[in-house]
Design a protein around this motif. Sequence first.
Motif, mmCIF file in Angstrom:
data_model
loop_
_atom_site.group_PDB
_atom_site.id
_atom_site.type_symbol
_atom_site.label_atom_id
_atom_site.label_comp_id
_atom_site.label_asym_id
_atom_site.label_seq_id
_atom_site.Cartn_x
_atom_site.Cartn_y
_atom_site.Cartn_z
ATOM 1 N N TYR A 112 0.952 -1.146 0.082
ATOM 2 C CA TYR A 112 -0.122 0.115 0.031
ATOM 3 C C TYR A 112 0.831 1.379 0.031
ATOM 4 N N PHE A 113 2.157 1.215 0.051
ATOM 5 C CA PHE A 113 3.080 2.189 0.183
ATOM 6 C C PHE A 113 3.942 2.274 -1.144
ATOM 7 N N ARG A 134 -4.055 4.538 6.795
ATOM 8 C CA ARG A 134 -3.883 3.080 6.650
ATOM 9 C C ARG A 134 -3.935 2.223 7.933
ATOM 10 N N LEU A 135 -3.627 2.659 9.051
ATOM 11 C CA LEU A 135 -3.733 2.292 10.302
ATOM 12 C C LEU A 135 -5.156 2.337 10.441
ATOM 13 N N ASP A 142 -8.788 -3.951 6.855
ATOM 14 C CA ASP A 142 -7.911 -3.690 5.617
ATOM 15 C C ASP A 142 -6.703 -4.517 5.880
ATOM 16 N N ASN A 143 -6.418 -5.508 4.785
ATOM 17 C CA ASN A 143 -5.078 -5.903 4.986
ATOM 18 C C ASN A 143 -3.866 -5.108 4.613
#
Length: 144
Positions: A112-113, A134-135, A142-143
């Motif tokens: 995701y990054f 994201r956290l 969400d994974n």
Amino acid sequence: MATTKKKKEYDLLDNIPASIDDGEILNILNDSDVNWQYVAAIKKNTEFTDNVISDWLNVSVKTFREYKKPNSAFKANVKEHVVLLLSLMKHGKAVFGSTKAFDEWLNRENFYFDHRIPMTFMNTITGIKFIDHRLTAMEYGDNV
């Protein structure tokens, strides 16, 4: 005296939101004296070195070490960055259960990054907010 010092530290962290909220951050910046105690709290709540944290704040290591001393004066953008880092750390610890687990996640390559390590995004306000989002996604399944 040690009890008073710990109480002040807890009070400081109690006032930091556990997830980044622009309104709460603005209130802290307007109503609180963001000073060396906030920088000391960053150092205490992470296992990262002065070199790494100074990179996040976009200052030299020497300047960062000066920020850890009483009577240090901060620019507004540094104050905001410090408060956001503390909020992110508080959120990360809540999601991962420990500072160490959060620090390890920050140091791992992540899809995701863009297959970079999340920590590389911490030198900008937008990057900190992205990590915080994201956290929150992780909290809701969400994974990441």
